[in-house]
Write a protein that holds these residues in place. Structure first.
Motif, PDB file in Angstrom:
ATOM      1  N   LEU A  25       0.843  -1.198   0.000  1.00 39.32           N
ATOM      2  CA  LEU A  25       0.000   0.000   0.000  1.00 39.32           C
ATOM      3  C   LEU A  25       0.879   1.249   0.000  1.00 39.32           C
ATOM      4  O   LEU A  25       0.516   2.277  -0.553  1.00 39.32           O
ATOM      5  CB  LEU A  25      -0.886   0.012   1.240  1.00 39.32           C
ATOM      6  N   ASN A  27       3.565   1.853  -1.608  1.00 42.23           N
ATOM      7  CA  ASN A  27       4.004   2.267  -2.945  1.00 42.23           C
ATOM      8  C   ASN A  27       2.846   2.768  -3.799  1.00 42.23           C
ATOM      9  O   ASN A  27       2.994   3.716  -4.561  1.00 42.23           O
ATOM     10  CB  ASN A  27       4.616   1.084  -3.709  1.00 42.23           C
ATOM     11  N   SER A 229       9.858  -1.646   4.422  1.00 40.18           N
ATOM     12  CA  SER A 229       9.514  -2.534   5.556  1.00 40.18           C
ATOM     13  C   SER A 229      10.641  -2.595   6.581  1.00 40.18           C
ATOM     14  O   SER A 229      10.967  -3.660   7.094  1.00 40.18           O
ATOM     15  CB  SER A 229       9.239  -3.970   5.076  1.00 40.18           C
ATOM     16  N   SER A 320       2.718  -7.918   1.317  1.00 40.06           N
ATOM     17  CA  SER A 320       3.264  -7.189   2.476  1.00 40.06           C
ATOM     18  C   SER A 320       2.656  -7.711   3.770  1.00 40.06           C
ATOM     19  O   SER A 320       3.366  -7.906   4.765  1.00 40.06           O
ATOM     20  CB  SER A 320       2.942  -5.701   2.375  1.00 40.06           C
ATOM     21  N   SER A 323       4.242 -10.737   5.260  1.00 38.75           N
ATOM     22  CA  SER A 323       5.526 -10.551   5.945  1.00 38.75           C
ATOM     23  C   SER A 323       5.303 -10.014   7.356  1.00 38.75           C
ATOM     24  O   SER A 323       6.081 -10.296   8.273  1.00 38.75           O
ATOM     25  CB  SER A 323       6.441  -9.617   5.157  1.00 38.75           C
ATOM     26  N   LEU A 324       4.227  -9.243   7.541  1.00 36.63           N
ATOM     27  CA  LEU A 324       3.926  -8.718   8.881  1.00 36.63           C
ATOM     28  C   LEU A 324       3.512  -9.859   9.800  1.00 36.63           C
ATOM     29  O   LEU A 324       3.977  -9.962  10.943  1.00 36.63           O
ATOM     30  CB  LEU A 324       2.810  -7.679   8.800  1.00 36.63           C
TER      31      LEU A 324
END
Ligand code: PFF
Length: 482
Positions: A25, A27, A229, A320, A323-324
């Motif tokens: 988000l 980018n 990140s 993304s 990865s969180l």
């Protein structure tokens, strides 16, 4: 039985997964609108400097910490230092993962919702931004709509992480990232071939230095952290699935390059279309949910472009979000010896629940303020302005000053000996940037956040006065009614 720690199947798998974490988000949603608000090209120039001089050195440090220790952020600091302070720094990363994921899934949910709205043909009625804006407000005020898509996106995220590092994250990124790139290139081609697109390109490439202030530099640096990140151990965790033979600096350069390329391409796709259709480039966070649907409504074949765009955004957000969640899962698998599946189910569910008040901040909880902000704004503020820059600061201090730079260089040399032989100056540059420039610059951003904190503290005090007065009134009322 303790599960064996997984490793990436290939270096390309790692780069795609890490680029997937970076590209999100930040980018496609945030970068174009903050560039639009801060003077276009001038802001982009400052942002690129921040990425190259601060983002890249800290990224190398984070991946290195993960690869050397083969642990999650808490385990990594425990293994290298063991001091409670550093272990707390690692825990902050896990906490930041929780918090960011909880509100990230809400916005990402809007993106899925907008794919469905585009399919239903809802955008065709958007003859001007005010209609699109009302439509957007109605969607996010609908509790079922917003919580429903938050739920759907959370389930998708949990599904990928549940499948594991190789079969879930790596395989998913290898499929999603090329699709994302393909969709974006098509949208760029569509954008630049629209009549009037050159105005968008001029806006992107001709700097308006008058819009640049100290504040824009801080925004650029803060965004550099968010977009790669950094600062919460996501890259450390992904680095922990790397083997010693991989060349970290080259991987880091490729990740940063891909992240920047996608942000710039997203900017081109969006601004060419926005200018060609005569819309406002500085419309803030509503740029892609309000302005773009109007642009799509005016374009021939707009439904297809709209679906492609929101699919692209959903895929970017998904790579993304995984990865969180992986940061939190890796912690419970490594440190608490939980099974991956259990950790995904339990913490996926908890982050989903913490995210519900964020979703409700756009409707029934919009007037419920803590420290002067909604739940959503507090979560975003705490993560983006405090936990991420704080994490980045301590990671660069740890690698630059505490770990022992001789050991750092020995670790970095593994897999990248040729760089040490051919370009010793690059290594010297990295050392200087990491030890001096990064901590100082991050500290400035951090102090700025703390400055804002002061006003929040003031709010906190006012809140307490209000709460005490209300409690006293209730007490007196109750006493009186007896
Ligand atoms: N880099 C992601 C984006 O630009 O949207 C956001 C993010 C993902 C931040 C993972 C931090 C993180 F650990």
């Amino acid at each position: 039985m303790i599960e064996q720690r997984e490793h990436w199947g290939s270096k390309a798998g790692f780069i795609l997964a890490a680029a997937g974490s970076a590209i999100g988000l930040g980018n496609i949603w945030k970068f174009p609108y903050i560039a639009g608000e801060n003077g276009g090209a001038a802001f982009i120039f400052i942002y690129l400097i921040c990425i190259a001089l601060i983002g890249l050195p800290v990224l190398i440090a984070e991946i290195l910490l993960g690869r050397s220790t083969q642990r999650n952020p808490v385990g990594a600091f425990k293994k290298l230092s063991g001091k409670p302070f550093w272990v707390t720094v690692g825990s902050m990363g896990v906490l930041a993962g929780f918090i960011i994921l909880s509100f990230y899934t809400v916005i990402a949910g809007w993106s899925i919702g907008y794919i469905i709205e585009a399919l239903r043909g809802s955008f065709s009625q958007f003859s001007d931004p005010s209609i699109a804006s009302t439509y957007f407000d109605e969607r996010v005020s609908d509790v079922n709509w917003i919580v429903g898509y938050h739920t759907l996106f959370s389930i998708l995220t949990m599904g990928v992480v549940y499948a594991g590092v190789n079969k879930g994250i790596e395989k998913g990124s290898k499929i999603m990232m090329p699709v994302l790139f393909f969709l974006l290139v098509i949208l760029v081609i569509r954008g630049v071939t629209l009549p009037g697109a050159e105005k968008g390109l001029t806006f992107l490439w001709s700097p308006d230095w008058s819009k640049i202030s100290g504040q824009s530099v801080l925004v650029a640096l803060g965004h550099a952290f968010f977009t790669i990140s950094l600062g919460m151990g996501a890259m450390m965790t992904y680095g922990s699935y790397l083997s010693k033979k991989d060349h970290i600096p080259s991987a880091a350069i490729q990740i940063v390059f891909l992240d920047t390329l996608i942000a710039l391409l997203a900017g081109i796709a969006i601004f060419t279309a926005v200018f060609a259709m005569g819309q406002d480039p500085a419309s803030g966070p509503g740029l892609i949910f309000v302005t773009l649907p109007v642009v799509f409504a005016k374009m021939p074949g707009g439904v297809v472009w709209a679906i492609s765009f929101f699919l692209l955004l959903t895929l970017a957000a998904l790579t993304s979000a995984i990865s969180l969640l992986e940061v939190v899962v890796a912690y419970f698998v490594d440190e608490r010896k939980w099974k991956r599946h259990k950790a995904v189910m339990v913490f996926g569910l908890i982050t989903f629940i913490i995210g519900v008040p964020s979703a409700l901040s756009f409707n029934i909880m919009s007037d419920v303020h803590f420290f002067g902000k909604t739940w959503f704004d507090n979560a975003d503020y705490l993560a983006s302005n405090i936990l991420l820059p704080g994490g980045g600061l301590f990671i660069s201090i740890f690698v630059g000053w505490v770990w022992g730079f001789d050991k750092v260089l020995i670790e970095l040399k593994e897999g990248s000996e040729s760089l040490f032989v051919k370009y010793p100056l690059v290594i010297k540059g990295w050392k200087i940037f990491l030890k001096y420039l990064s901590p100082v610059m991050i500290l400035i951003v951090f102090l700025h956040s703390v400055g804002l904190l002061e006003s929040a503290m003031l709010q906190f005090r006012t809140n307490w006065v209000n709460i005490s007065l209300t409690l006293t009134a209730i007490y007196l009322l109750l006493k009186g009614s007896k």
